[in-house]
Motif scaffolding. Structure first.
Motif, PDB file in Angstrom:
ATOM      1  N   ALA A  84      -8.279  -2.341   3.257  1.00 19.53           N
ATOM      2  CA  ALA A  84      -7.089  -3.181   3.423  1.00 19.53           C
ATOM      3  C   ALA A  84      -7.352  -4.646   3.111  1.00 19.53           C
ATOM      4  O   ALA A  84      -6.420  -5.440   2.930  1.00 19.53           O
ATOM      5  CB  ALA A  84      -6.570  -3.056   4.858  1.00 19.53           C
ATOM      6  N   ARG A  85      -8.620  -5.013   3.034  1.00 25.75           N
ATOM      7  CA  ARG A  85      -8.967  -6.411   2.805  1.00 25.75           C
ATOM      8  C   ARG A  85      -8.940  -6.723   1.315  1.00 25.75           C
ATOM      9  O   ARG A  85      -9.267  -5.866   0.495  1.00 25.75           O
ATOM     10  CB  ARG A  85     -10.382  -6.615   3.347  1.00 25.75           C
ATOM     11  CG  ARG A  85     -10.978  -7.973   3.182  1.00 25.75           C
ATOM     12  CD  ARG A  85     -12.406  -7.931   3.766  1.00 25.75           C
ATOM     13  NE  ARG A  85     -12.927  -9.277   3.969  1.00 25.75           N
ATOM     14  CZ  ARG A  85     -14.094  -9.686   3.469  1.00 25.75           C
ATOM     15  NH1 ARG A  85     -14.831  -8.879   2.747  1.00 25.75           N
ATOM     16  NH2 ARG A  85     -14.513 -10.915   3.715  1.00 25.75           N
ATOM     17  N   ASN A  86      -8.566  -7.950   0.976  1.00 25.65           N
ATOM     18  CA  ASN A  86      -8.769  -8.438  -0.388  1.00 25.65           C
ATOM     19  C   ASN A  86     -10.160  -9.055  -0.441  1.00 25.65           C
ATOM     20  O   ASN A  86     -10.398 -10.110   0.148  1.00 25.65           O
ATOM     21  CB  ASN A  86      -7.698  -9.469  -0.760  1.00 25.65           C
ATOM     22  CG  ASN A  86      -7.724  -9.821  -2.241  1.00 25.65           C
ATOM     23  OD1 ASN A  86      -8.797  -9.838  -2.848  1.00 25.65           O
ATOM     24  ND2 ASN A  86      -6.571 -10.085  -2.808  1.00 25.65           N
ATOM     25  N   ASN A  87     -11.078  -8.381  -1.115  1.00 29.98           N
ATOM     26  CA  ASN A  87     -12.468  -8.851  -1.127  1.00 29.98           C
ATOM     27  C   ASN A  87     -12.703 -10.051  -2.038  1.00 29.98           C
ATOM     28  O   ASN A  87     -13.771 -10.658  -1.996  1.00 29.98           O
ATOM     29  CB  ASN A  87     -13.390  -7.703  -1.544  1.00 29.98           C
ATOM     30  CG  ASN A  87     -13.501  -6.649  -0.466  1.00 29.98           C
ATOM     31  OD1 ASN A  87     -14.113  -6.863   0.577  1.00 29.98           O
ATOM     32  ND2 ASN A  87     -12.851  -5.511  -0.680  1.00 29.98           N
ATOM     33  N   GLY A  88     -11.713 -10.367  -2.856  1.00 27.70           N
ATOM     34  CA  GLY A  88     -11.817 -11.524  -3.742  1.00 27.70           C
ATOM     35  C   GLY A  88     -11.077 -12.720  -3.167  1.00 27.70           C
ATOM     36  O   GLY A  88     -11.663 -13.611  -2.553  1.00 27.70           O
ATOM     37  N   GLU A 124       0.831  -1.207   0.000  1.00 28.82           N
ATOM     38  CA  GLU A 124       0.000   0.000   0.000  1.00 28.82           C
ATOM     39  C   GLU A 124       0.871   1.266   0.000  1.00 28.82           C
ATOM     40  O   GLU A 124       1.837   1.375   0.769  1.00 28.82           O
ATOM     41  CB  GLU A 124      -0.916  -0.014   1.233  1.00 28.82           C
ATOM     42  CG  GLU A 124      -1.655   1.275   1.515  1.00 28.82           C
ATOM     43  CD  GLU A 124      -2.706   1.625   0.469  1.00 28.82           C
ATOM     44  OE1 GLU A 124      -3.351   0.736  -0.082  1.00 28.82           O
ATOM     45  OE2 GLU A 124      -2.870   2.847   0.203  1.00 28.82           O
ATOM     46  N   GLY A 125       0.516   2.181  -0.869  1.00 22.73           N
ATOM     47  CA  GLY A 125       1.222   3.464  -0.928  1.00 22.73           C
ATOM     48  C   GLY A 125       2.500   3.430  -1.746  1.00 22.73           C
ATOM     49  O   GLY A 125       3.064   4.477  -2.057  1.00 22.73           O
ATOM     50  N   GLU A 139      -2.922  -9.075   0.289  1.00 26.60           N
ATOM     51  CA  GLU A 139      -2.774  -7.696  -0.181  1.00 26.60           C
ATOM     52  C   GLU A 139      -4.142  -7.035  -0.362  1.00 26.60           C
ATOM     53  O   GLU A 139      -5.150  -7.703  -0.556  1.00 26.60           O
ATOM     54  CB  GLU A 139      -1.980  -7.673  -1.482  1.00 26.60           C
ATOM     55  CG  GLU A 139      -0.556  -8.201  -1.288  1.00 26.60           C
ATOM     56  CD  GLU A 139       0.262  -8.119  -2.555  1.00 26.60           C
ATOM     57  OE1 GLU A 139       0.466  -7.006  -3.055  1.00 26.60           O
ATOM     58  OE2 GLU A 139       0.679  -9.176  -3.041  1.00 26.60           O
ATOM     59  N   ALA A 140      -4.149  -5.715  -0.330  1.00 25.73           N
ATOM     60  CA  ALA A 140      -5.410  -4.970  -0.309  1.00 25.73           C
ATOM     61  C   ALA A 140      -6.101  -4.907  -1.668  1.00 25.73           C
ATOM     62  O   ALA A 140      -7.331  -4.770  -1.731  1.00 25.73           O
ATOM     63  CB  ALA A 140      -5.158  -3.553   0.187  1.00 25.73           C
ATOM     64  N   GLU A 154      -8.385   4.728  -6.467  1.00 30.58           N
ATOM     65  CA  GLU A 154      -7.453   3.589  -6.373  1.00 30.58           C
ATOM     66  C   GLU A 154      -6.475   3.608  -7.553  1.00 30.58           C
ATOM     67  O   GLU A 154      -6.774   4.145  -8.617  1.00 30.58           O
ATOM     68  CB  GLU A 154      -8.226   2.267  -6.358  1.00 30.58           C
ATOM     69  CG  GLU A 154      -9.095   2.099  -5.113  1.00 30.58           C
ATOM     70  CD  GLU A 154      -9.792   0.745  -5.053  1.00 30.58           C
ATOM     71  OE1 GLU A 154     -10.111   0.311  -3.943  1.00 30.58           O
ATOM     72  OE2 GLU A 154     -10.030   0.139  -6.116  1.00 30.58           O
ATOM     73  N   TRP A 155      -5.310   3.009  -7.348  1.00 30.70           N
ATOM     74  CA  TRP A 155      -4.315   2.904  -8.426  1.00 30.70           C
ATOM     75  C   TRP A 155      -3.410   1.710  -8.158  1.00 30.70           C
ATOM     76  O   TRP A 155      -3.301   1.239  -7.020  1.00 30.70           O
ATOM     77  CB  TRP A 155      -3.480   4.184  -8.563  1.00 30.70           C
ATOM     78  CG  TRP A 155      -2.866   4.711  -7.301  1.00 30.70           C
ATOM     79  CD1 TRP A 155      -3.394   5.663  -6.472  1.00 30.70           C
ATOM     80  CD2 TRP A 155      -1.600   4.336  -6.716  1.00 30.70           C
ATOM     81  NE1 TRP A 155      -2.546   5.897  -5.413  1.00 30.70           N
ATOM     82  CE2 TRP A 155      -1.445   5.104  -5.530  1.00 30.70           C
ATOM     83  CE3 TRP A 155      -0.590   3.440  -7.080  1.00 30.70           C
ATOM     84  CZ2 TRP A 155      -0.309   4.997  -4.705  1.00 30.70           C
ATOM     85  CZ3 TRP A 155       0.531   3.327  -6.261  1.00 30.70           C
ATOM     86  CH2 TRP A 155       0.658   4.096  -5.093  1.00 30.70           C
TER      87      TRP A 155
END
Ligand SMILES: [Ca+2]
Ligand SMILES: [Ca+2]
Length: 235
Positions: free
Chosen positions: A75-79, A66-67, A98-99, A135-136
């Motif tokens: 911060a969560r990986n939703n997948g 991150e960053g 990873e996020a 997001e990027w």
């Protein structure tokens, strides 16, 4: 003789100006020296920068966290490890710590091989999903030859939106509109996130030879799934 000498003197500044202009316009290798991210690698993916011309996979965004290599809204990986439970398989657990939110195309129950696709995606294709404005993510690439490249994007877009791409820290595209793949005739609401399409020549960027870092920005709307960019020399 005198007239010839005068002509030579007046020609020299023009020649110098031409050299200067050419130097400014020539592609520069300006990979950011302070960038701490590194190309993605794992047991199945040997790593190294992704190659242009070629397929640049969004899910193989850089390592660095991150960053540094990305910014994600939560911060969560939703997948990986969530929608796709942590069951020990490579695809379900792909970068699950990873996020950036990642999933992959599924060809059972007409999830990603559904009749509302505009283009059939590859099966088990990893993609960055759960995208939100702001997001990027970064992708380090290796470019074979300096020049202008265009790219086709494999994506879904629930309600339309825009993205953009930076090359070595500078905006190279401006906002790139992505048309919605929403289809009101699909009776399954969640499947609006799974109508795949290819946007040909979504972007055109000038790239120096060698290593560059691309930054993919989500500008507006989000709700897009981004699978890969197929880079080729611009026609
Ligand atoms: Ca996330
Ligand atoms: Ca996200």
């Amino acid at each position: 003789m005198k007239r010839t000498a005068v002509r030579t003197r007046s020609f020299l500044p023009a020649l110098l100006a031409l050299f200067t202009t050419t130097a400014i316009c020539a592609p520069q290798t300006n990979y950011p020296k302070d960038y701490k991210g590194t190309p993605y690698h794992d047991s199945r993916h040997p790593g190294g920068p992704q190659k242009i011309p070629g397929r640049v996979e969004c899910a193989y965004y850089d390592l660095g966290g991150e960053g540094v290599a990305y910014h994600d809204a939560d911060a969560r990986n939703n997948g990986s490890g969530a929608l796709n439970p942590a069951d020990g398989t490579y695809l379900n657990q792909f970068r699950m710590e990873e996020a950036v939110d990642i999933s992959y195309t599924k060809f059972h129950d007409q999830i990603d091989n559904n009749p509302y696709n505009l283009v059939q995606p590859p099966e088990n294709q990893l993609y960055v999903g759960w995208t939100e404005p702001g997001e990027w993510f970064n992708i380090t690439v290796q470019v074979a030859h300096a020049g202008t490249y265009s790219a086709d994007l494999l994506y879904t877009s629930n309600r339309g939106g825009t993205i953009s791409m930076d090359v070595n820290g500078k905006d190279a595209t401006g906002p790139l509109p992505i048309a919605s793949t929403f289809n009101a005739s699909d009776p399954i609401a969640w499947r609006q996130w799974h109508h795949w399409n290819v946007k040909p020549d979504i972007l055109s960027v000038r790239l120096p030879a060698g290593k560059s870092v691309l930054i993919v920005h989500i500008l507006t709307e989000g709700n897009m799934n981004l699978a890969y960019f197929d880079f080729k020399p611009a026609r």
